[in-house]
Design a protein around this motif. Structure first.
Motif, mmCIF file in Angstrom:
data_model
loop_
_atom_site.group_PDB
_atom_site.id
_atom_site.type_symbol
_atom_site.label_atom_id
_atom_site.label_comp_id
_atom_site.label_asym_id
_atom_site.label_seq_id
_atom_site.Cartn_x
_atom_site.Cartn_y
_atom_site.Cartn_z
ATOM 1 N N ILE A 59 -7.500 -12.142 5.840
ATOM 2 C CA ILE A 59 -8.839 -12.482 6.314
ATOM 3 C C ILE A 59 -9.016 -13.948 5.942
ATOM 4 O O ILE A 59 -9.064 -14.293 4.768
ATOM 5 N N GLN A 60 -9.022 -14.816 6.958
ATOM 6 C CA GLN A 60 -9.038 -16.235 6.641
ATOM 7 C C GLN A 60 -9.942 -17.023 7.562
ATOM 8 O O GLN A 60 -10.128 -16.669 8.723
ATOM 9 N N PHE A 61 -10.503 -18.061 6.983
ATOM 10 C CA PHE A 61 -11.327 -19.017 7.712
ATOM 11 C C PHE A 61 -10.808 -20.397 7.309
ATOM 12 O O PHE A 61 -11.332 -21.015 6.395
ATOM 13 N N ARG A 62 -9.749 -20.832 7.960
ATOM 14 C CA ARG A 62 -9.155 -22.129 7.632
ATOM 15 C C ARG A 62 -10.012 -23.203 8.292
ATOM 16 O O ARG A 62 -9.850 -23.532 9.456
ATOM 17 N N LEU A 63 -10.946 -23.734 7.516
ATOM 18 C CA LEU A 63 -11.926 -24.681 8.038
ATOM 19 C C LEU A 63 -11.272 -25.914 8.653
ATOM 20 O O LEU A 63 -11.800 -26.500 9.595
ATOM 21 N N SER A 64 -10.121 -26.293 8.139
ATOM 22 C CA SER A 64 -9.412 -27.461 8.656
ATOM 23 C C SER A 64 -8.991 -27.292 10.110
ATOM 24 O O SER A 64 -8.793 -28.269 10.828
ATOM 25 N N GLU A 65 -8.878 -26.059 10.580
ATOM 26 C CA GLU A 65 -8.514 -25.815 11.975
ATOM 27 C C GLU A 65 -9.566 -26.352 12.938
ATOM 28 O O GLU A 65 -9.276 -26.602 14.102
ATOM 29 N N ALA A 66 -10.796 -26.562 12.455
ATOM 30 C CA ALA A 66 -11.828 -27.156 13.307
ATOM 31 C C ALA A 66 -11.396 -28.540 13.787
ATOM 32 O O ALA A 66 -11.836 -29.003 14.850
ATOM 33 N N LEU A 67 -10.504 -29.186 13.037
ATOM 34 C CA LEU A 67 -10.007 -30.500 13.437
ATOM 35 C C LEU A 67 -9.160 -30.452 14.703
ATOM 36 O O LEU A 67 -8.874 -31.492 15.302
ATOM 37 N N CYS A 68 -8.765 -29.257 15.132
ATOM 38 C CA CYS A 68 -8.014 -29.129 16.387
ATOM 39 C C CYS A 68 -8.811 -29.683 17.568
ATOM 40 O O CYS A 68 -8.236 -30.009 18.600
ATOM 41 N N VAL A 69 -10.130 -29.816 17.415
ATOM 42 C CA VAL A 69 -10.925 -30.409 18.494
ATOM 43 C C VAL A 69 -10.525 -31.857 18.748
ATOM 44 O O VAL A 69 -10.801 -32.384 19.834
ATOM 45 N N LEU A 70 -9.876 -32.500 17.801
ATOM 46 C CA LEU A 70 -9.418 -33.871 18.027
ATOM 47 C C LEU A 70 -8.440 -33.932 19.192
ATOM 48 O O LEU A 70 -8.339 -34.955 19.869
ATOM 49 N N ALA A 71 -7.745 -32.828 19.445
ATOM 50 C CA ALA A 71 -6.822 -32.766 20.583
ATOM 51 C C ALA A 71 -7.571 -32.739 21.924
ATOM 52 O O ALA A 71 -6.960 -32.921 22.969
ATOM 53 N N LEU A 72 -8.879 -32.541 21.893
ATOM 54 C CA LEU A 72 -9.671 -32.652 23.120
ATOM 55 C C LEU A 72 -9.785 -34.113 23.551
ATOM 56 O O LEU A 72 -10.018 -34.407 24.716
ATOM 57 N N PHE A 73 -9.613 -35.030 22.609
ATOM 58 C CA PHE A 73 -9.764 -36.456 22.888
ATOM 59 C C PHE A 73 -8.443 -37.169 23.152
ATOM 60 O O PHE A 73 -8.398 -38.125 23.909
ATOM 61 N N THR A 74 -7.373 -36.718 22.472
ATOM 62 C CA THR A 74 -6.086 -37.401 22.597
ATOM 63 C C THR A 74 -4.932 -36.471 22.209
ATOM 64 O O THR A 74 -5.053 -35.712 21.244
ATOM 65 N N PRO A 75 -3.819 -36.570 22.923
ATOM 66 C CA PRO A 75 -2.649 -35.784 22.519
ATOM 67 C C PRO A 75 -2.025 -36.308 21.233
ATOM 68 O O PRO A 75 -1.235 -35.617 20.597
ATOM 69 N N GLY B 206 -1.449 -24.277 19.414
ATOM 70 C CA GLY B 206 -2.893 -24.249 19.640
ATOM 71 C C GLY B 206 -3.434 -25.616 20.005
ATOM 72 O O GLY B 206 -4.244 -25.756 20.935
ATOM 73 N N ALA B 207 -2.996 -26.655 19.299
ATOM 74 C CA ALA B 207 -3.459 -28.013 19.591
ATOM 75 C C ALA B 207 -2.933 -28.501 20.939
ATOM 76 O O ALA B 207 -3.645 -29.186 21.685
ATOM 77 N N THR B 208 -1.710 -28.119 21.284
ATOM 78 C CA THR B 208 -1.149 -28.484 22.593
ATOM 79 C C THR B 208 -1.948 -27.829 23.717
ATOM 80 O O THR B 208 -2.268 -28.466 24.724
ATOM 81 N N PHE B 209 -2.287 -26.565 23.550
ATOM 82 C CA PHE B 209 -3.128 -25.847 24.513
ATOM 83 C C PHE B 209 -4.479 -26.563 24.636
ATOM 84 O O PHE B 209 -4.997 -26.749 25.741
ATOM 85 N N THR B 210 -5.027 -26.961 23.493
ATOM 86 C CA THR B 210 -6.319 -27.646 23.491
ATOM 87 C C THR B 210 -6.246 -28.931 24.317
ATOM 88 O O THR B 210 -7.128 -29.197 25.138
ATOM 89 N N TRP B 211 -5.196 -29.715 24.125
ATOM 90 C CA TRP B 211 -5.052 -30.935 24.906
ATOM 91 C C TRP B 211 -4.875 -30.616 26.392
ATOM 92 O O TRP B 211 -5.462 -31.272 27.252
#
Length: 187
Positions: free
Chosen positions: A25-41, A82-87
């Motif tokens: 059961i995890q909430f890796r808060l750092s994963e929210a940074l994956c939104v940076l891939a919305l701006f740049t690969p 996940g980050a690649t998918f996001t980009w």
């Protein structure tokens, strides 16, 4: 910079919130940074490296030993995919954030039972499901809990972070940064 921020945030959460960044059961808060891939690969390698660094440090903190390498390799792979998918879907942010949720929910529970057993866990927390009893049950439980935790992080933290960054000049600079072949050779 992204790698250092991801790793530091993961480790801070681990030290002060007792393992919310790892486990069934995890909430890796750092994963929210994956939104940076919305701006740049260019965010993708930083996110992946940050995940790998945090998972390497966790080997020392948790005592998982060589089994912790599963998290270094496959946890980092989940972040990479996940980050690649996001980009890839950066023009549709709500859809794009499904990537980290999906890949973490599918990949992390596949190796998590091995790591938990090595740490002395015999049952899934808050249940009576034995880790040695049924791999399928443990995997499905992990897919559900990791997926829910990742979804909460991505949509409750990541989406507001995305909207906040989109209103700043940083988003314009990230979007206009040349990538890969566009940079040309270094002189």
């Amino acid at each position: 910079m992204i790698a250092a921020t991801y790793a530091a945030l993961t480790l801070i959460v681990t030290l002060f919130l007792s393992g919310l960044a790892w486990g069934p059961i995890q909430f890796r808060l750092s994963e929210a940074l994956c939104v940076l891939a919305l701006f740049t690969p260019d965010a993708i390698p930083g996110l992946t490296l940050g995940c790998a660094l945090a998972n390497i440090v966790n080997i020392a903190l948790s005592g998982t030993g060589t089994l912790g390498l599963l998290d270094v390799v496959f946890g980092s792979l989940a972040t990479l995919l996940g980050a690649t998918f996001t980009w890839h879907f950066h023009d549709k942010p709500k859809l794009a954030l499904v990537g980290p949720v999906l890949f973490n929910a599918l990949i992390v529970p596949a190796y998590l039972p091995l790591m938990l057993t090595a740490l002395g866990f015999t049952t899934i927390p808050f249940t009576s499901i034995s880790l040695s009893e049924s791999y399928i049950l443990v995997y499905l439980f992990g897919a559900m809990t990791v997926g829910i935790g990742e979804a909460v992080v991505m949509y409750a933290l990541g989406m507001p972070l995305y909207h906040a960054l989109a209103k700043t000049s940083l988003s314009d600079r990230l979007r206009s940064t040349p990538t890969g072949a566009e940079r040309g050779p270094k002189v």
